[in-house]
Design a protein around this motif. Structure first.
Motif, PDB file in Angstrom:
ATOM      1  N   VAL A 170       0.837  -1.203   0.000  1.00  8.43           N
ATOM      2  CA  VAL A 170       0.000   0.000   0.000  1.00  8.43           C
ATOM      3  C   VAL A 170       0.873   1.255   0.000  1.00  8.43           C
ATOM      4  CG1 VAL A 170      -1.750   1.274   1.292  1.00  8.43           C
ATOM      5  CG2 VAL A 170      -1.852  -1.225   1.182  1.00  8.43           C
ATOM      6  N   VAL A 171       1.934   1.224   0.801  1.00 10.22           N
ATOM      7  CA  VAL A 171       2.818   2.388   0.886  1.00 10.22           C
ATOM      8  C   VAL A 171       3.547   2.591  -0.438  1.00 10.22           C
ATOM      9  CG1 VAL A 171       4.440   3.584   2.388  1.00 10.22           C
ATOM     10  CG2 VAL A 171       3.177   1.623   3.268  1.00 10.22           C
ATOM     11  N   GLY A 172       3.914   1.488  -1.081  1.00  9.56           N
ATOM     12  CA  GLY A 172       4.548   1.600  -2.389  1.00  9.56           C
ATOM     13  C   GLY A 172       3.632   2.227  -3.416  1.00  9.56           C
ATOM     14  N   LEU A 173       2.358   1.834  -3.395  1.00 11.68           N
ATOM     15  CA  LEU A 173       1.389   2.431  -4.326  1.00 11.68           C
ATOM     16  C   LEU A 173       1.224   3.931  -4.050  1.00 11.68           C
ATOM     17  CD1 LEU A 173      -1.337  -0.377  -4.381  1.00 11.68           C
ATOM     18  CD2 LEU A 173       0.262   0.197  -6.205  1.00 11.68           C
ATOM     19  N   ALA A 174       1.329   4.315  -2.774  1.00 13.77           N
ATOM     20  CA  ALA A 174       1.195   5.733  -2.432  1.00 13.77           C
ATOM     21  C   ALA A 174       2.389   6.555  -2.923  1.00 13.77           C
ATOM     22  CB  ALA A 174       1.037   5.883  -0.922  1.00 13.77           C
ATOM     23  N   TRP A 175       3.576   5.974  -2.892  1.00 17.50           N
ATOM     24  CA  TRP A 175       4.773   6.675  -3.365  1.00 17.50           C
ATOM     25  C   TRP A 175       4.943   6.601  -4.876  1.00 17.50           C
ATOM     26  CZ3 TRP A 175       8.421   9.890  -1.410  1.00 17.50           C
ATOM     27  CH2 TRP A 175       8.437  10.083  -0.026  1.00 17.50           C
ATOM     28  N   ALA A 176       4.190   5.721  -5.541  1.00 21.64           N
ATOM     29  CA  ALA A 176       4.374   5.494  -6.973  1.00 21.64           C
ATOM     30  C   ALA A 176       4.150   6.744  -7.829  1.00 21.64           C
ATOM     31  CB  ALA A 176       3.471   4.354  -7.444  1.00 21.64           C
ATOM     32  N   PRO A 177       3.113   7.569  -7.587  1.00 21.13           N
ATOM     33  CA  PRO A 177       2.944   8.753  -8.450  1.00 21.13           C
ATOM     34  C   PRO A 177       4.151   9.683  -8.439  1.00 21.13           C
ATOM     35  CG  PRO A 177       0.929   8.330  -7.235  1.00 21.13           C
ATOM     36  CD  PRO A 177       1.966   7.414  -6.662  1.00 21.13           C
ATOM     37  N   ALA A 178       4.691   9.983  -7.258  1.00 18.20           N
ATOM     38  CA  ALA A 178       5.868  10.855  -7.185  1.00 18.20           C
ATOM     39  C   ALA A 178       7.064  10.214  -7.868  1.00 18.20           C
ATOM     40  CB  ALA A 178       6.196  11.168  -5.724  1.00 18.20           C
ATOM     41  N   GLY A 179       7.214   8.890  -7.676  1.00 15.61           N
ATOM     42  CA  GLY A 179       8.317   8.198  -8.333  1.00 15.61           C
ATOM     43  C   GLY A 179       8.169   8.189  -9.838  1.00 15.61           C
ATOM     44  N   PHE A 180       6.941   7.990 -10.312  1.00 12.37           N
ATOM     45  CA  PHE A 180       6.706   7.967 -11.759  1.00 12.37           C
ATOM     46  C   PHE A 180       6.980   9.328 -12.381  1.00 12.37           C
ATOM     47  CE2 PHE A 180       3.850   8.504 -15.421  1.00 12.37           C
ATOM     48  CZ  PHE A 180       4.326   7.490 -16.229  1.00 12.37           C
ATOM     49  N   VAL A 181       6.598  10.392 -11.695  1.00 12.93           N
ATOM     50  CA  VAL A 181       6.860  11.739 -12.217  1.00 12.93           C
ATOM     51  C   VAL A 181       8.356  11.963 -12.371  1.00 12.93           C
ATOM     52  CG1 VAL A 181       6.744  14.198 -11.668  1.00 12.93           C
ATOM     53  CG2 VAL A 181       4.715  12.767 -11.402  1.00 12.93           C
ATOM     54  N   ASP A 182       9.131  11.566 -11.358  1.00  9.21           N
ATOM     55  CA  ASP A 182      10.587  11.741 -11.450  1.00  9.21           C
ATOM     56  C   ASP A 182      11.180  10.900 -12.577  1.00  9.21           C
ATOM     57  OD1 ASP A 182      11.090  13.694  -9.607  1.00  9.21           O
ATOM     58  OD2 ASP A 182      11.548  12.345  -7.954  1.00  9.21           O
ATOM     59  N   LEU A 183      10.686   9.665 -12.731  1.00  6.57           N
ATOM     60  CA  LEU A 183      11.183   8.814 -13.817  1.00  6.57           C
ATOM     61  C   LEU A 183      10.824   9.403 -15.177  1.00  6.57           C
ATOM     62  CD1 LEU A 183      10.529   5.118 -12.689  1.00  6.57           C
ATOM     63  CD2 LEU A 183      12.731   6.152 -13.262  1.00  6.57           C
ATOM     64  N   LEU A 184       9.602   9.860 -15.328  1.00  4.51           N
ATOM     65  CA  LEU A 184       9.154  10.403 -16.608  1.00  4.51           C
ATOM     66  C   LEU A 184       9.911  11.680 -16.960  1.00  4.51           C
ATOM     67  CD1 LEU A 184       7.153   9.920 -18.892  1.00  4.51           C
ATOM     68  CD2 LEU A 184       5.502  11.349 -17.664  1.00  4.51           C
ATOM     69  N   ARG A 185      10.071  12.559 -15.983  1.00  3.52           N
ATOM     70  CA  ARG A 185      10.811  13.793 -16.240  1.00  3.52           C
ATOM     71  C   ARG A 185      12.269  13.497 -16.569  1.00  3.52           C
ATOM     72  NH1 ARG A 185       8.483  18.630 -14.595  1.00  3.52           N
ATOM     73  NH2 ARG A 185      10.541  19.518 -14.138  1.00  3.52           N
ATOM     74  N   GLY A 186      12.821  12.491 -15.918  1.00  6.08           N
ATOM     75  CA  GLY A 186      14.187  12.108 -16.225  1.00  6.08           C
ATOM     76  C   GLY A 186      14.319  11.520 -17.617  1.00  6.08           C
ATOM     77  N   ALA A 187      13.321  10.727 -18.030  1.00  5.14           N
ATOM     78  CA  ALA A 187      13.382  10.079 -19.339  1.00  5.14           C
ATOM     79  C   ALA A 187      13.278  11.076 -20.485  1.00  5.14           C
ATOM     80  CB  ALA A 187      12.270   9.035 -19.448  1.00  5.14           C
ATOM     81  N   VAL A 188      12.514  12.153 -20.262  1.00  5.14           N
ATOM     82  CA  VAL A 188      12.355  13.141 -21.335  1.00  5.14           C
ATOM     83  C   VAL A 188      13.375  14.277 -21.224  1.00  5.14           C
ATOM     84  CG1 VAL A 188       9.904  12.619 -21.546  1.00  5.14           C
ATOM     85  CG2 VAL A 188      10.636  14.494 -20.050  1.00  5.14           C
ATOM     86  N   GLY A 189      14.208  14.191 -20.190  1.00  5.74           N
ATOM     87  CA  GLY A 189      15.253  15.202 -20.037  1.00  5.74           C
ATOM     88  C   GLY A 189      14.782  16.504 -19.437  1.00  5.74           C
ATOM     89  N   ALA A 190      13.606  16.513 -18.791  1.00  8.30           N
ATOM     90  CA  ALA A 190      13.100  17.741 -18.171  1.00  8.30           C
ATOM     91  C   ALA A 190      13.874  18.037 -16.903  1.00  8.30           C
ATOM     92  CB  ALA A 190      11.610  17.592 -17.852  1.00  8.30           C
ATOM     93  N   PRO A 191      14.047  19.300 -16.556  1.00 14.52           N
ATOM     94  CA  PRO A 191      14.743  19.651 -15.319  1.00 14.52           C
ATOM     95  C   PRO A 191      13.956  19.181 -14.108  1.00 14.52           C
ATOM     96  CG  PRO A 191      13.725  21.593 -16.279  1.00 14.52           C
ATOM     97  CD  PRO A 191      13.612  20.505 -17.303  1.00 14.52           C
ATOM     98  N   ARG A 192      14.669  18.673 -13.109  1.00 18.87           N
ATOM     99  CA  ARG A 192      14.011  18.181 -11.891  1.00 18.87           C
ATOM    100  C   ARG A 192      14.619  18.920 -10.711  1.00 18.87           C
ATOM    101  NH1 ARG A 192      15.171  11.948 -12.849  1.00 18.87           N
ATOM    102  NH2 ARG A 192      17.110  12.888 -13.560  1.00 18.87           N
TER     103      ARG A 192
END
Length: 360
Positions: free
Chosen positions: A329-351
Motif C-alpha cells: 500500500v505504501v509503495g502504491l502511495a509513493w508510486a505517483p511521485a516516483g513515476f513523475v521523477d522517472l518520466l521527467r528524467g526520461a524526457v530530459g526535463a529539469p528536476r
C-alpha cells in the motif's frame, strides 16, 4: 513534490528503469493469463484454515486446552500434524478465545488496522507530504477492505502483517521502543514475521542503537524459549498415528505463487489477478522511490518475502501474502511521485530538488 530515489538517475537510467518495469509487468500479465486459483483443500467439503482455527478457538472457549483442541481439529480436517510448523503457535488463537466469539476478532484486527493506518499516514506526510498522503488515503480503503471479513481475522497472517506495517511506521517516526514491541508481537503471532524481524534488527545494528539491540536480544531469547516450549508441547501431543504431508514446503511456485500472495490485499483479492500483475511492479517502483531508511527497510522486507515465496509455499498457502501485502500500500502511495521523477528524467526535463525528503 517530494524528492524520490528515482530523481538521482540520469536520462538513460530513467529510460532503462521504465523499460524494465514495463517488461516486468508484461511478464506478470503473461503469468496471470495462465493462472489457476488454488483449492484450499483437496476436499471441497472439508473446512478451510479459517474455519479450522475458528473451531479451535470455540473449543478453547469451552475450556479445552489449545494443543488438545488443535490436535482434534487438525486430525479431523485431514491436516498433517507430524511437523511443528503445521501447528500455529498458541499466542494469537489464545487471545481470540478470550473474546465472546471468534467473529469478534474482526474488531481486534480492524483496530490494529486503524492504528497502523494512522501511523503510516503520519510517516507518509512527514516524508512525502500531500503527494504521498493523497494516494495513500485513496488506496488504503481498497487494500484494507478485507479486514472487515471475519474469516480473515482467523488467519494469524492478517494481524502479523498489520503489526509489521505498524512497526515500520513507528520506527520511521523514531518510536524505536514501540517498533520493537510491534515487531516482537508480529513474531509471536506468526513465525513468518521472522524475515521482517531480521530487517529491524539490522536497522538497529546499522544505527548502532545499543539499547534497541539489547531489547531485541532479550525479546528474541524470550521467543526462542516460547517456540521451544511450543515444539515440546506439540511433540508430547502427537502420537504414532499422526501423519505428515507427503510433500514439503519447498514448491518453487515462482511468479505464479508471488502473484497469488500479492493478491491477498483487500479488494485486490476479488479483482482479476491481472490487476495484481500491474499493481505489484508499480508498488515496488514506489517503494524504491521512497527515500530514507524506512523506505529502504520496507523495500528490503517486500523483496525478501517475494524471493522466499518464489521457493517456499504450497499453492493453497497464498494467504501467507497477508504478512507483507500491507506494505505494498505504501509503495502504491509513493508510486505517483516516483513515476513523475522517472518520466521527467526520461524526457530530459529539469528536476528541481525538493525541500521535503525522507529522513528516517
Amino acid at each position: 513534490m517530494p524528492t524520490t530515489r528515482w530523481r538521482q538517475l540520469s536520462r538513460t537510467g530513467s529510460v532503462v528503469a521504465i523499460s524494465a518495469f514495463i517488461v516486468w509487468i508484461a511478464i506478470l500479465l503473461t503469468v496471470a493469463g495462465a493462472y489457476t486459483p488454488p483449492n484450499a483443500t483437496n476436499d471441497v467439503n472439508r473446512p478451510g484454515d479459517s474455519e479450522t482455527y475458528a473451531n479451535i478457538t470455540d473449543r478453547m472457549r469451552a475450556g479445552e486446552g489449545y494443543y488438545q483442541a488443535a490436535h482434534s481439529e487438525l486430525i479431523a480436517n485431514g491436516y498433517g500434524t507430524r511437523s511443528v510448523f503445521n501447528w500455529r503457535t498458541p499466542f494469537y488463537l489464545s487471545l481470540v478465545s478470550m473474546l465472546p466469539s471468534w467473529e469478534d476478532a474482526m474488531w481486534l484486527v480492524l483496530g490494529l488496522a486503524l492504528c497502523a493506518a494512522l501511523a503510516i499516514g503520519k510517516l507518509a506526510f512527514d516524508e512525502g507530504g500531500l503527494w504521498v498522503v493523497g494516494p495513500l488515503v485513496l488506496v488504503l480503503p481498497v487494500a484494507f477492505f478485507g479486514y472487515v471479513v471475519p474469516s480473515w481475522a482467523m488467519l494469524s497472517e492478517a494481524p502479523a502483517g498489520l503489526l509489521i506495517l505498524f512497526a515500520i511506521a513507528l520506527r520511521g517516526l523514531g518510536r524505536r521502543a514501540g517498533a520493537t514491541v510491534m515487531g516482537l508481537l508480529a513474531l509471536f503471532v506468526r513465525e513468518l514475521a521472522a524475515p521482517f524481524v531480521l530487517i529491524l534488527v539490522g536497522w538497529a545494528v546499522l544505527e548502532r542503537r545499543k539499547d534497541e539491540i539489547r531489547a531485541w536480544s532479550i525479546g528474541l531469547a524470550a521467543y526462542g524459549a516460547y517456540f521451544a516450549w511450543h515444539a515440546y508441547s506439540v511433540a508430547t501431543t502427537i502420537g504414532p498415528m499422526d501423519k505428515g504431508y507427503p510433500e514439503g514446503w519447498v514448491q518453487f511456485g515462482g511468479l505464479s505463487f508471488i502473484l497469488a500472495t500479492a493478491q491477498l490485499n483487500g479488494l485486490f483479492s476479488i479483482m482479476p489477478i491481472q490487476v495484481t500483475a500491474v499493481a505489484l511492479p508499480v508498488a515496488v517502483m514506489g517503494l524504491i522511490a521512497w527515500p530514507g531508511r524506512a523506505g529502504a527497510a520496507t523495500l528490503a522486507t517486500v523483496l525478501l518475502y517475494l524471493t522466499a515465496f518464489m521457493v517456499v509455499g504450497k499453492p493453497f498457502n497464498n494467504y501467507w501474502g497477508l504478512v507483507y501485502s500491507p506494505l505494498l500500500v505504501v509503495g502504491l502511495a509513493w508510486a505517483p511521485a516516483g513515476f513523475v521523477d522517472l518520466l521527467r528524467g526520461a524526457v530530459g526535463a529539469p528536476r528541481e530538488p525538493s525541500a521535503r525528503a525522507g529522513s528516517s
